[in-house]
Enzyme design. Sequence first.
Site, PDB file in Angstrom:
ATOM      1  N   SER A 109     123.570  85.163  10.990  1.00 49.48           N
ATOM      2  CA  SER A 109     124.311  83.931  10.711  1.00 49.48           C
ATOM      3  C   SER A 109     123.447  82.827  10.066  1.00 49.48           C
ATOM      4  O   SER A 109     123.915  82.152   9.136  1.00 49.48           O
ATOM      5  CB  SER A 109     124.996  83.417  11.977  1.00 49.48           C
ATOM      6  OG  SER A 109     124.113  83.394  13.082  1.00 49.48           O
ATOM      7  N   GLU A 137     117.373  79.559  19.484  1.00 53.89           N
ATOM      8  CA  GLU A 137     117.193  80.953  19.883  1.00 53.89           C
ATOM      9  C   GLU A 137     116.221  80.987  21.050  1.00 53.89           C
ATOM     10  O   GLU A 137     115.288  80.181  21.115  1.00 53.89           O
ATOM     11  CB  GLU A 137     116.685  81.770  18.684  1.00 53.89           C
ATOM     12  CG  GLU A 137     116.308  83.198  18.965  1.00 53.89           C
ATOM     13  CD  GLU A 137     117.419  84.035  19.617  1.00 53.89           C
ATOM     14  OE1 GLU A 137     118.551  84.052  19.142  1.00 53.89           O
ATOM     15  OE2 GLU A 137     117.123  84.683  20.652  1.00 53.89           O
ATOM     16  N   HIS A 188     123.183  80.486  19.027  1.00 56.24           N
ATOM     17  CA  HIS A 188     122.515  81.759  19.346  1.00 56.24           C
ATOM     18  C   HIS A 188     122.140  82.396  18.008  1.00 56.24           C
ATOM     19  O   HIS A 188     122.846  83.266  17.504  1.00 56.24           O
ATOM     20  CB  HIS A 188     123.451  82.679  20.123  1.00 56.24           C
ATOM     21  CG  HIS A 188     123.885  82.143  21.453  1.00 56.24           C
ATOM     22  ND1 HIS A 188     124.732  81.065  21.591  1.00 56.24           N
ATOM     23  CD2 HIS A 188     123.557  82.536  22.714  1.00 56.24           C
ATOM     24  CE1 HIS A 188     124.920  80.826  22.884  1.00 56.24           C
ATOM     25  NE2 HIS A 188     124.216  81.699  23.590  1.00 56.24           N
ATOM     26  N   ASP A 237     117.957  76.687  24.936  1.00 58.94           N
ATOM     27  CA  ASP A 237     119.298  77.167  25.255  1.00 58.94           C
ATOM     28  C   ASP A 237     120.297  76.480  24.313  1.00 58.94           C
ATOM     29  O   ASP A 237     120.455  75.254  24.340  1.00 58.94           O
ATOM     30  CB  ASP A 237     119.598  76.819  26.722  1.00 58.94           C
ATOM     31  CG  ASP A 237     120.948  77.359  27.169  1.00 58.94           C
ATOM     32  OD1 ASP A 237     121.853  77.486  26.327  1.00 58.94           O
ATOM     33  OD2 ASP A 237     121.088  77.647  28.362  1.00 58.94           O
ATOM     34  N   GLY A 238     120.972  77.289  23.507  1.00 61.28           N
ATOM     35  CA  GLY A 238     121.876  76.742  22.492  1.00 61.28           C
ATOM     36  C   GLY A 238     123.034  75.962  23.089  1.00 61.28           C
ATOM     37  O   GLY A 238     123.554  75.033  22.465  1.00 61.28           O
ATOM     38  N   ASP A 285     127.609  82.460  18.981  1.00 58.25           N
ATOM     39  CA  ASP A 285     127.636  83.928  18.879  1.00 58.25           C
ATOM     40  C   ASP A 285     126.757  84.544  19.972  1.00 58.25           C
ATOM     41  O   ASP A 285     125.735  85.153  19.687  1.00 58.25           O
ATOM     42  CB  ASP A 285     127.120  84.295  17.460  1.00 58.25           C
ATOM     43  CG  ASP A 285     127.168  85.776  17.171  1.00 58.25           C
ATOM     44  OD1 ASP A 285     127.883  86.505  17.863  1.00 58.25           O
ATOM     45  OD2 ASP A 285     126.466  86.198  16.228  1.00 58.25           O
TER      46      ASP A 285
HETATM   47  C1  LIG Z   1     124.569  88.316  19.232  1.00 61.95           C
HETATM   48  S1  LIG Z   1     122.970  87.658  19.014  1.00 61.95           S
HETATM   49  C2  LIG Z   1     123.198  86.436  17.792  1.00 61.95           C
HETATM   50  C3  LIG Z   1     123.179  86.938  16.427  1.00 61.95           C
HETATM   51  C4  LIG Z   1     123.174  85.917  15.325  1.00 61.95           C
HETATM   52  N1  LIG Z   1     124.195  84.903  15.473  1.00 61.95           N
HETATM   53  C5  LIG Z   1     123.317  86.646  14.022  1.00 61.95           C
HETATM   54  O1  LIG Z   1     124.344  86.533  13.347  1.00 61.95           O
HETATM   55  O2  LIG Z   1     122.379  87.374  13.707  1.00 61.95           O
HETATM   56  C6  LIG Z   1     122.727  86.640  20.410  1.00 61.95           C
HETATM   57  C7  LIG Z   1     121.366  85.962  20.423  1.00 61.95           C
HETATM   58  O3  LIG Z   1     121.367  84.934  21.381  1.00 61.95           O
HETATM   59  C8  LIG Z   1     120.080  84.836  21.980  1.00 61.95           C
HETATM   60  N2  LIG Z   1     120.296  84.100  23.225  1.00 61.95           N
HETATM   61  C9  LIG Z   1     120.751  84.542  24.415  1.00 61.95           C
HETATM   62  N3  LIG Z   1     120.978  83.517  25.264  1.00 61.95           N
HETATM   63  C10 LIG Z   1     120.686  82.373  24.564  1.00 61.95           C
HETATM   64  C11 LIG Z   1     120.758  80.987  24.869  1.00 61.95           C
HETATM   65  N4  LIG Z   1     121.160  80.577  26.075  1.00 61.95           N
HETATM   66  N5  LIG Z   1     120.410  80.104  23.917  1.00 61.95           N
HETATM   67  C12 LIG Z   1     120.006  80.522  22.687  1.00 61.95           C
HETATM   68  N6  LIG Z   1     119.921  81.833  22.331  1.00 61.95           N
HETATM   69  C13 LIG Z   1     120.258  82.739  23.265  1.00 61.95           C
HETATM   70  C14 LIG Z   1     119.642  86.275  22.097  1.00 61.95           C
HETATM   71  O4  LIG Z   1     118.235  86.361  22.141  1.00 61.95           O
HETATM   72  C15 LIG Z   1     120.208  86.872  20.798  1.00 61.95           C
HETATM   73  O5  LIG Z   1     119.265  86.829  19.758  1.00 61.95           O
END
Ligand SMILES: C[S@@+](CC[C@H](N)C(=O)[O-])C[C@H]1O[C@@H](n2cnc3c(N)ncnc32)[C@H](O)[C@@H]1O
Length: 228
Positions: free
Chosen positions: A65, A83, A7, A108-109, A129
């Site tokens: 991150s 992302e 994520h 999807d991560g 995350d």
């Molecule tokens: C808490 S943020 C992550 C922040 C990042 N790790 C950082 O340190 O800046 C969560 C992110 O996950 C993305 N997201 C939500 N569901 C997801 C998925 N299934 N796969 C990938 N990304 C996803 C959201 O758009 C969001 O940008």
Amino acid sequence: MLYLDTHAGAGTYDLLSPEALKIEEHKQGVLKVWNRDDVPAVAQPYIDLLKRMNPSGTLSLYPGSPWIAHHILDENDRLILNELHPSDMPLLTDLAHPFRNMRVFRQDGLLAVNALLPPPEKRALIFIDPSYEIKSDYETVAQAVIKAHKKFSNGVYAIWYPLLKSGIQNNLLDKFKDSGINHQFIIECKANVDKEARMYGSGMLIINPPYQVDTQIKEAVKWLQKVI
Ligand SMILES: C[S@@+](CC[C@H](N)C(=O)[O-])C[C@H]1O[C@@H](n2cnc3c(N)ncnc32)[C@H](O)[C@@H]1O
């Protein structure tokens, strides 16, 4: 090694953007730590990265991150950033574009974890995350990691979770307790919050923490709790 960010977010965040200024979340967090003169040695590399990103001396950019991982790893390491959000993608793509070892995927991560492990490098940090916007995410995340661990048990898995007064994070933690996975380390950082606040801190569950990382994180969190 492989750095797999499930994520990844935007990579960098503008703390002076209208959206950020509306909530000024950073005033309760990073702004309190970045100019302290009592930073323990273990947290200094993070503060150094913040200063490198903000050379003018004003904290206006915040590293996500992928930015941190990119500045710690070297060109022989591979970074895979996943992302889903369309507005985060251009920023993340710009960050990765000049570097051959960094790739961005709009996918999807958690599915990527299953598809990409075990990695040819045999060493990996899988950084997870999520925002846990849907209640079932706590179970979904745990299931995905437990499944990935069966395929690749030597990987380091770092899973962030919020500390919520409702206790819903226990849905995730209970799954790991019952998983039979060895070498689990849990660290929680609690903040003084208002009565009405839903969230009172952050937790991280690390599977296979590298040597001494547990002691180092404990020391950093002890300081962080005092500061925030
Ligand atoms: C808490 S943020 C992550 C922040 C990042 N790790 C950082 O340190 O800046 C969560 C992110 O996950 C993305 N997201 C939500 N569901 C997801 C998925 N299934 N796969 C990938 N990304 C996803 C959201 O758009 C969001 O940008």
